[in-house]
Write a protein that holds these residues in place. Sequence first.
Motif, mmCIF file in Angstrom:
data_model
loop_
_atom_site.group_PDB
_atom_site.id
_atom_site.type_symbol
_atom_site.label_atom_id
_atom_site.label_comp_id
_atom_site.label_asym_id
_atom_site.label_seq_id
_atom_site.Cartn_x
_atom_site.Cartn_y
_atom_site.Cartn_z
ATOM 1 N N VAL A 1 11.237 2.654 -8.898
ATOM 2 C CA VAL A 1 10.147 2.504 -7.929
ATOM 3 C C VAL A 1 8.996 3.396 -8.372
ATOM 4 O O VAL A 1 9.194 4.605 -8.593
ATOM 5 N N PRO A 2 7.790 2.852 -8.543
ATOM 6 C CA PRO A 2 6.653 3.695 -8.943
ATOM 7 C C PRO A 2 6.457 4.861 -7.979
ATOM 8 O O PRO A 2 6.563 4.690 -6.758
ATOM 9 N N ALA A 3 6.196 6.038 -8.529
ATOM 10 C CA ALA A 3 6.012 7.226 -7.693
ATOM 11 C C ALA A 3 4.846 7.055 -6.725
ATOM 12 O O ALA A 3 4.821 7.682 -5.657
ATOM 13 N N GLU A 4 3.909 6.182 -7.066
ATOM 14 C CA GLU A 4 2.755 5.946 -6.189
ATOM 15 C C GLU A 4 3.161 5.236 -4.906
ATOM 16 O O GLU A 4 2.367 5.126 -3.965
ATOM 17 N N ASN A 5 4.422 4.747 -4.831
ATOM 18 C CA ASN A 5 4.911 4.089 -3.622
ATOM 19 C C ASN A 5 5.503 5.069 -2.615
ATOM 20 O O ASN A 5 6.016 4.656 -1.569
ATOM 21 N N LEU A 6 5.453 6.350 -2.922
ATOM 22 C CA LEU A 6 5.864 7.376 -1.956
ATOM 23 C C LEU A 6 4.796 7.503 -0.885
ATOM 24 O O LEU A 6 3.611 7.701 -1.191
ATOM 25 N N VAL A 7 5.193 7.397 0.376
ATOM 26 C CA VAL A 7 4.241 7.580 1.479
ATOM 27 C C VAL A 7 4.193 9.065 1.839
ATOM 28 O O VAL A 7 5.238 9.695 2.073
ATOM 29 N N GLY A 8 2.985 9.612 1.884
ATOM 30 C CA GLY A 8 2.827 11.021 2.251
ATOM 31 C C GLY A 8 3.423 11.944 1.200
ATOM 32 O O GLY A 8 3.349 11.691 -0.008
ATOM 33 N N GLU A 9 4.049 13.023 1.684
ATOM 34 C CA GLU A 9 4.620 14.017 0.794
ATOM 35 C C GLU A 9 6.108 13.804 0.591
ATOM 36 O O GLU A 9 6.803 13.304 1.482
ATOM 37 N N GLU A 10 6.589 14.215 -0.570
ATOM 38 C CA GLU A 10 8.025 14.180 -0.824
ATOM 39 C C GLU A 10 8.733 15.132 0.142
ATOM 40 O O GLU A 10 8.236 16.209 0.449
ATOM 41 N N ASN A 11 9.893 14.708 0.624
ATOM 42 C CA ASN A 11 10.729 15.474 1.555
ATOM 43 C C ASN A 11 10.142 15.598 2.963
ATOM 44 O O ASN A 11 10.638 16.383 3.777
ATOM 45 N N LYS A 12 9.103 14.832 3.245
ATOM 46 C CA LYS A 12 8.513 14.824 4.592
ATOM 47 C C LYS A 12 8.773 13.504 5.316
ATOM 48 O O LYS A 12 8.198 13.235 6.370
ATOM 49 N N GLY A 13 9.646 12.684 4.754
ATOM 50 C CA GLY A 13 9.853 11.357 5.306
ATOM 51 C C GLY A 13 10.426 11.334 6.705
ATOM 52 O O GLY A 13 10.213 10.381 7.457
ATOM 53 N N TRP A 14 11.166 12.385 7.076
ATOM 54 C CA TRP A 14 11.738 12.421 8.422
ATOM 55 C C TRP A 14 10.644 12.423 9.482
ATOM 56 O O TRP A 14 10.795 11.790 10.535
ATOM 57 N N ASN A 15 9.543 13.117 9.207
ATOM 58 C CA ASN A 15 8.422 13.133 10.157
ATOM 59 C C ASN A 15 7.828 11.736 10.315
ATOM 60 O O ASN A 15 7.504 11.301 11.426
ATOM 61 N N TYR A 16 7.697 11.026 9.201
ATOM 62 C CA TYR A 16 7.120 9.680 9.259
ATOM 63 C C TYR A 16 8.090 8.714 9.948
ATOM 64 O O TYR A 16 7.667 7.799 10.654
ATOM 65 N N ALA A 17 9.393 8.946 9.732
ATOM 66 C CA ALA A 17 10.400 8.093 10.366
ATOM 67 C C ALA A 17 10.370 8.247 11.879
ATOM 68 O O ALA A 17 10.495 7.263 12.621
ATOM 69 N N LYS A 18 10.205 9.470 12.368
ATOM 70 C CA LYS A 18 10.129 9.695 13.818
ATOM 71 C C LYS A 18 8.898 9.017 14.397
ATOM 72 O O LYS A 18 8.943 8.443 15.495
ATOM 73 N N PHE A 19 7.807 9.075 13.667
ATOM 74 C CA PHE A 19 6.580 8.402 14.105
ATOM 75 C C PHE A 19 6.826 6.901 14.219
ATOM 76 O O PHE A 19 6.465 6.261 15.213
ATOM 77 N N LEU A 20 7.488 6.327 13.214
ATOM 78 C CA LEU A 20 7.766 4.898 13.214
ATOM 79 C C LEU A 20 8.691 4.513 14.351
ATOM 80 O O LEU A 20 8.487 3.509 15.037
ATOM 81 N N LEU A 21 9.744 5.308 14.578
ATOM 82 C CA LEU A 21 10.712 4.980 15.620
ATOM 83 C C LEU A 21 10.076 5.016 17.006
ATOM 84 O O LEU A 21 10.487 4.276 17.894
ATOM 85 N N ALA A 22 9.075 5.870 17.190
ATOM 86 C CA ALA A 22 8.368 5.885 18.473
ATOM 87 C C ALA A 22 7.703 4.537 18.718
ATOM 88 O O ALA A 22 7.727 3.997 19.822
#
Length: 384
Positions: free
Chosen positions: A223-244
């Motif tokens: 997977v191209p590194a440019e497909n990382l959303v936001g910062e590495e290891n911060k995905g839990w924050n984005y996941a909580k936003f999505l689940l809301a």
Amino acid sequence: MDLTFSAEERAFEQEVRDYIASSLTPEMKRATALTPSVFSDPDIGMAWQRALHKKGWGAPGWPVEHGGPDWTPAQRWIFEAECARAGVPNVNVMGVKMVGPVIIGFGSPEQQNFYLPRILSGEDYWCQGYSEPGSGSDLASLKTRAERQGNSYVVNGQKTWTTLGQYGEWIFCLVRTSNEGKPQTGISFLLIDMKSPGITVRPIKLLDGECEVNEVLFDNVEVPAENLVGEENKGWNYAKFLLAHERTNIADVNRAKRELERLKRIAKAEGVWEDMRFRDEIAKLEVDVIALEMMVLRVLSELAKTYEAGAGEWNLGALPPGNAEAQTKNIVAFRIPLSRVETKIKLSQNRELEDRQRVIARLEASDGQDAKATARWMKRVLPT
């Protein structure tokens, strides 16, 4: 609390009603009526997404700069209510209502410019890669790993219960990029092309014979590194936003009202409406739906105040603490148990008939689509 709509809002309501009447084809409406799932057939859902996009209504909750229609909270409520009343197909929820807001909030300009227009136009169908074997409610324990190698991540692992993954062109995934610290701190959010070499999709057949969910396996997927959303290891924050976003969408009072009316029609047609115990169940549901509607309208009233004050968006953080925000948390936790009552109908209807085949034959001969759908369910699930 002001729950009345202005003359302008009533005019908008008529505009929405007229557009649905002119754009919702008989094929779309029929397919939606026959769909046993809350998710529409992808072909039908994406056709409706394209129709809304043509009008500029493809993403009611998005900001104007990313293609949203700049509606007030009241206009969005009216739109959702009219869509539910008319029985329109669901659009690609995972794209428009889940990953889209995450890309808007945390994605790079390049990601926003590439992915968002394709979601709006109905070009890409998205699925969600969260749950894993052994990591469902305990999502932070996920094990699917993404190792950085140069300009790419190499992904290995397995996702499960991936809704409509067999149709997905893209999948947004939570992956583990670190084992240090708390489990939540080592998770990242990746956007993955489902055509990538190394991805295998295995449909899971459910009780009704349908394959709505899937296993998705990743074997050295680059997977191209440019497909990382936001910062590495911060995905839990984005996941909580999505689940809301996801959980708020679950509390769909307008569709609940429509489905409740459908249940009443089935019950009357199949002879269980005179059962007072059954009608008690319906009455309880009706009270719950009315209470949910009033709760949503209270939130709408508070949101309208923040909008008029200059917020210009659905900003729950701007609401008075302990007021509409708390009510919204109640909405998030609410589930309408319509399926439980529908199951009771299907299992108890026509108990006076000794031969279930006669029931199925009568349902199949009926002109009503609800009856035909019930016959198909009985033939698949119940012994005949």
